[in-house]
Scaffold this motif. Structure first.
Motif, mmCIF file in Angstrom:
data_model
loop_
_atom_site.group_PDB
_atom_site.id
_atom_site.type_symbol
_atom_site.label_atom_id
_atom_site.label_comp_id
_atom_site.label_asym_id
_atom_site.label_seq_id
_atom_site.Cartn_x
_atom_site.Cartn_y
_atom_site.Cartn_z
ATOM 1 N N ARG A 14 41.359 -10.555 -60.825
ATOM 2 C CA ARG A 14 40.466 -10.661 -61.996
ATOM 3 C C ARG A 14 40.799 -9.607 -63.048
ATOM 4 N N CYS A 17 43.830 -10.644 -64.920
ATOM 5 C CA CYS A 17 43.489 -11.713 -65.863
ATOM 6 C C CYS A 17 42.849 -11.140 -67.122
ATOM 7 N N GLU A 18 41.978 -10.175 -66.957
ATOM 8 C CA GLU A 18 41.357 -9.522 -68.115
ATOM 9 C C GLU A 18 42.423 -8.841 -68.968
ATOM 10 N N GLN A 67 41.583 -18.494 -64.219
ATOM 11 C CA GLN A 67 41.182 -17.438 -65.152
ATOM 12 C C GLN A 67 42.035 -17.393 -66.419
#
Length: 135
Positions: A14, A17-18, A67
């Motif tokens: 995650r 992905c950010e 994502q």
């Protein structure tokens, strides 16, 4: 730019992905290549509770793709296309007999899918013609 991504930790996926959204948000990404990374590992769970091989080679790829899909769509909108490539090994084929079995299975399934696709196309076309030219 290098973005760290530990596929055995969903929090790391995650975070990666950010970081991708931050660095590529305006232009999108043209390709995402998911490469199966490990095999024949000890039967251990990740901190997320999944088998290490399953999470590394599959689950984290699904999460990553989900994502960053909007980045792929952005690139496709700007440049006409974007791709996701899921790559895995054929290491499981260790001898000629298994290779022959695999090739037979692959071509049999490929032909079956092609046959169904062609039949589906024909049925769709027939239905469309029928609805357009009703009395």
């Amino acid at each position: 730019t290098t973005i760290e991504c530990d596929l055995q930790r969903f929090t790391s996926v995650r975070a990666a992905c950010e970081a991708l959204h931050t660095s590529c948000g305006a232009e999108g990404i043209d390709a995402l290549i998911n490469n199966a990374g490990i095999m024949a590992t000890a039967d251990e769970a990740t901190e997320d509770g999944f088998d290490t091989q399953m999470q590394t080679n599959h689950l984290s790829h699904f999460l990553l793709t989900k994502q960053v899909f909007s980045l792929l769509q952005k690139a496709a909108d700007l440049r006409g296309e974007a791709r996701v490539v899921n790559h895995s090994s054929m290491k499981f084929i260790k001898d000629t007999t298994r290779l022959i079995d695999f090739l037979f299975f692959y071509y049999f399934i490929k032909k079956r899918i092609a046959d169904h696709t062609h039949k589906g196309t024909r049925n769709t076309m027939s239905g469309t013609i029928n609805s357009c030219y009703k009395d």
